[in-house]
Design an enzyme around this catalytic site. Structure first.
Site, PDB file in Angstrom:
ATOM      1  N   HIS A 194       0.765  -1.025  -0.018  1.00 61.99           N
ATOM      2  CA  HIS A 194      -0.194  -0.135   0.178  1.00 61.99           C
ATOM      3  C   HIS A 194       0.784   1.295   0.079  1.00 61.99           C
ATOM      4  CE1 HIS A 194      -3.774   1.899   0.660  1.00 61.99           C
ATOM      5  NE2 HIS A 194      -3.115   2.717   1.158  1.00 61.99           N
ATOM      6  N   ARG A 296      -6.145  -3.377 -19.633  1.00 64.23           N
ATOM      7  CA  ARG A 296      -6.696  -4.504 -18.477  1.00 64.23           C
ATOM      8  C   ARG A 296      -8.344  -4.552 -18.533  1.00 64.23           C
ATOM      9  NH1 ARG A 296      -1.920  -2.745 -15.312  1.00 64.23           N
ATOM     10  NH2 ARG A 296      -0.623  -4.524 -14.702  1.00 64.23           N
ATOM     11  N   ARG A 333      -6.078  -6.982 -23.753  1.00 67.41           N
ATOM     12  CA  ARG A 333      -5.912  -8.083 -23.036  1.00 67.41           C
ATOM     13  C   ARG A 333      -7.422  -8.691 -22.637  1.00 67.41           C
ATOM     14  NH1 ARG A 333      -2.763  -8.740 -17.435  1.00 67.41           N
ATOM     15  NH2 ARG A 333      -4.730  -7.614 -16.586  1.00 67.41           N
ATOM     16  N   GLU A 421       3.752 -14.968 -18.732  1.00 67.97           N
ATOM     17  CA  GLU A 421       3.557 -14.547 -17.139  1.00 67.97           C
ATOM     18  C   GLU A 421       4.088 -15.988 -16.312  1.00 67.97           C
ATOM     19  OE1 GLU A 421       0.293 -11.425 -16.498  1.00 67.97           O
ATOM     20  OE2 GLU A 421      -0.715 -13.254 -17.534  1.00 67.97           O
ATOM     21  N   ASP A 445       3.399 -11.115 -12.713  1.00 67.59           N
ATOM     22  CA  ASP A 445       3.189 -12.356 -12.364  1.00 67.59           C
ATOM     23  C   ASP A 445       4.208 -13.341 -13.147  1.00 67.59           C
ATOM     24  OD1 ASP A 445       0.547 -12.654 -11.420  1.00 67.59           O
ATOM     25  OD2 ASP A 445      -0.203 -11.999 -13.073  1.00 67.59           O
ATOM     26  N   CYS A 492       4.959  -5.425 -20.344  1.00 70.51           N
ATOM     27  CA  CYS A 492       3.889  -4.583 -19.878  1.00 70.51           C
ATOM     28  C   CYS A 492       3.693  -4.570 -18.273  1.00 70.51           C
ATOM     29  CB  CYS A 492       2.630  -4.798 -20.539  1.00 70.51           C
ATOM     30  SG  CYS A 492       1.818  -6.437 -20.287  1.00 70.51           S
TER      31      CYS A 492
HETATM   32  C1  PEP Z   1       1.708  -8.641 -15.105  1.00 69.71           C
HETATM   33  O1  PEP Z   1       1.594  -9.783 -14.373  1.00 69.71           O
HETATM   34  O2  PEP Z   1       2.905  -8.059 -15.203  1.00 69.71           O
HETATM   35  C2  PEP Z   1       0.678  -8.031 -15.663  1.00 69.71           C
HETATM   36  C3  PEP Z   1       0.955  -6.920 -16.516  1.00 69.71           C
HETATM   37  O3  PEP Z   1      -0.410  -8.386 -15.491  1.00 69.71           O
HETATM   38  P1  PEP Z   1      -1.354  -7.826 -13.983  1.00 69.71           P
HETATM   39  O4  PEP Z   1      -0.404  -7.066 -13.330  1.00 69.71           O
HETATM   40  O5  PEP Z   1      -2.715  -7.173 -14.677  1.00 69.71           O
HETATM   41  O6  PEP Z   1      -1.635  -9.223 -13.450  1.00 69.71           O
HETATM   42 MG    MG Z   2      -0.280 -10.773 -14.929  1.00 69.53          MG
END
Ligand code: PEP
Ligand code: MG
Length: 561
Positions: A194, A296, A333, A421, A445, A492
């Site tokens: 946070h 997203r 996505r 990921e 991820d 990303c």
């Molecule tokens: C990631 O996992 O880096 C990604 C861009 O997707 P999210 O953060 O939405 O899971």
């Molecule tokens: Mg992700």
């Protein structure tokens, strides 16, 4: 330099906001000190005098909350106003009175009274049960008032200062003022904590996960370096101020970067924005970006109980695509519902390990219509707006999943890609590239799954760091596969927003970086200052480094020569 018997300068942690700050340390304590409690032996004339002392302390706590509420807004203001009322609650006072009358010492009586309320609130469940944290916060504050210590939690400093805390709670961060809070240092917490999110929003230089931070003596002058992830104690004041001023001037220069993305010697790098809906897309469209690298879509539906119709979806996606016109492109996505992003109409409930469960593309395994309808909505939006839409799937683990997805997307005349990921997908990037048009690496991820460390776990910040050499190896494998195949491979995840790391990623062969609009100029300006050869040297340095700190130091050295 040793400045305190327990604290050895500089302390190290995870940098979050790449900027410098210099100021005295203000320690944010979350507990009243046990010494002050042990030393508290008041002599009250009678039980009424003890209750009066409680009353005065509770009124002071209540007034503190009310004062904070006046300066906050929205949900934060509501929470603070409710706490102000709870601190003055007559029922709570009667409970304390009862325990004092039964012979308890005042601190014990306060504790017993609060616990009585905790039991009642817990029994009521729901929102009332959530207020238990507030009750315990009130108890700590009342005790602090009684024993004569400052209340735990953030105190607004009188002079511009650096806040040092174990971690900051949402109520602590409501109304943090960058004019007096120059920097933030926390002992716990990672890049997704946070504190880190708030610090990024406010642009306050910040280092988290700093072991030993709470042992810094209050008032010690600190130099917080949100680039290197260090906290220097008692630095030479003149040189510290010079460094802060140079950093501010450099950041002001960065803000004037206007693109297009390229290295100093002209190697092109696509700089793209991450967006969540029409509003954020319109805001990002005025930044110097060549389009969107990550839309997203699931974030549009967090409050929806039912799946939107194809028409509704087409309108929502059309808002984002429309913001970028016909000369830029948008990578959409498909739903990444599940795990940390629950979507009522899609997420599977009751999973033991949601992060390893049915999330992202996996939701289409037993519900292919959900994906088909979304793809139809995206294709309609692309046709209506004339904006080029690339479509990618999250959480892809095998070549077969990528192939099946790409077939569906291409049937609609759109470019098809997948996110990298899951480590299995990175290792097989060369084979996945045979069946898709592009890849986009989700480093958030990829780091979580490569390091087996929950991205939300603040205690594992040192592992959920994209500078980890193992994560960078997976990125390098993927980038190499892209170069061999002659197909785009972008990033990303949050890693793309780190100007230092960006140099190494480009050196590995990554072709685009997509990030929050706020990070676009610092990243673009950093790349414009370095040659592609230096980027390659940075890539080699981070891949050879033993740990994230060594990688950061190596890139800093390369960029300063
Ligand atoms: C990631 O996992 O880096 C990604 C861009 O997707 P999210 O953060 O939405 O899971
Ligand atoms: Mg992700």
């Amino acid at each position: 330099m040793v400045t305190s018997p327990e604290v050895r300068s500089p302390l190290r942690g995870t940098p979050v906001v790449p900027a410098l700050a210099h100021g005295p340390a203000v320690l944010v304590r979350s507990e009243v000190s046990p010494e002050a409690i042990a030393a508290y032996r008041p002599e009250f004339a009678d039980a009424e005098a003890a209750v009066a002392a409680y009353e005065a302390a509770a009124q002071a706590v209540s007034a503190g909350f009310a004062h904070k509420a006046e300066r906050a807004s929205g949900a934060a203001a509501e929470v603070l106003t409710a706490s102000a009322g709870l601190a003055r609650d007559k029922g709570l006072r009667s409970a304390v009175r009862k325990h004092v009358a039964a012979g308890a010492g005042l601190l014990d009586a306060v504790h017993a009274g609060v616990e009585q309320f905790v039991t009642v609130f817990t029994g009521m469940g729901g929102l009332m049960a959530e207020r238990v944290t507030d009750l315990r916060d009130i108890e700590r504050r009342v005790v602090a008032q009684l024993v004569g210590e400052p209340e735990p939690g953030v105190v607004v400093p009188d002079t511009p200062s650096v806040l040092v805390a174990e971690d900051l709670a949402p109520s602590d961060t409501a109304g943090l003022d960058p004019a007096v809070v120059l920097g933030l240092v926390t002992e716990r917490g990672g890049p997704t904590s946070h504190t880190a999110i708030i610090a990024r929003q406010l642009g306050i230089p910040c280092v988290v996960g700093v072991h030993g931070a709470m042992a810094i003596p209050a008032g010690t002058p600190l130099l917080v370096d949100g680039v290197a992830g260090t906290v220097e104690l008692d630095p030479d004041p003149t040189s510290a101020q010079e460094r802060v001023a140079a950093d501010a001037a450099q950041r002001a220069a960065l803000a004037s970067w206007t693109g297009p993305g390229q290295t100093a010697d002209g190697a092109p790098v696509k700089i793209l924005a991450n967006v969540a809906d029409g509003e954020s897309a319109r805001a990002a469209s005025s930044a110097p970006v060549q389009g969107v690298g990550l839309f997203r879509t699931e974030l549009c539906f967090l409050n929806r109980q039912d799946e939107p119709t194809v028409e509704e979806q087409a309108n929502i996606y059309g808002e984002v695509l429309g913001a970028f016109g016909e000369d830029r492109y948008v990578v959409v996505r498909t739903l990444d519902a599940g795990s940390d992003k629950p979507v009522a109409f899609a997420t599977h409930t009751g999973e033991e390990n949601p992060a390893l469960g049915v999330r992202g593309l996996r939701l289409s395994f037993d519900n292919p219509g959900l994906l088909d309808r979304q793809l139809e909505g995206i294709a309609k939006a692309a046709a209506t707006t004339g904006t080029e839409a690339w479509v990618m799937a999250p959480m892809v683990a095998t070549v077969a999943e990528a192939e099946e997805f790409a077939t569906k997307v291409r049937a609609l005349g759109l470019k098809a890609g997948v996110m990298i990921e899951v480590p299995s997908a990175a290792l097989l990037a060369h084979r996945i590239l045979e069946v898709v048009d592009f890849l986009s690496i989700g480093t958030n991820d990829l780091t979580q799954y490569a390091m087996a460390a929950d991205r939300m776990a603040t205690d594992l910040a040192h592992l959920t760091d994209p500078w980890q050499p193992a994560v960078l190896q997976l990125i390098a494998i993927t980038a190499h596969a892209g170069r061999e195949a002659g197909k785009p491979v972008g990033i990303c995840g949050e890693a793309a927003a780190d100007p230092l790391l960006a140099t190494a990623l480009i050196g590995m062969g990554i072709s685009s970086l997509s990030m929050a609009a706020r990070a676009v100029r610092p990243v673009g300006a950093q790349l414009a200052k370095v040659s592609f050869q230096t980027c390659e040297a940075a890539a080699e340095a981070v891949l050879g480094a033993g740990d994230p700190a060594a990688g950061r130091a190596a890139v800093l050295r390369l960029l300063s020569t």
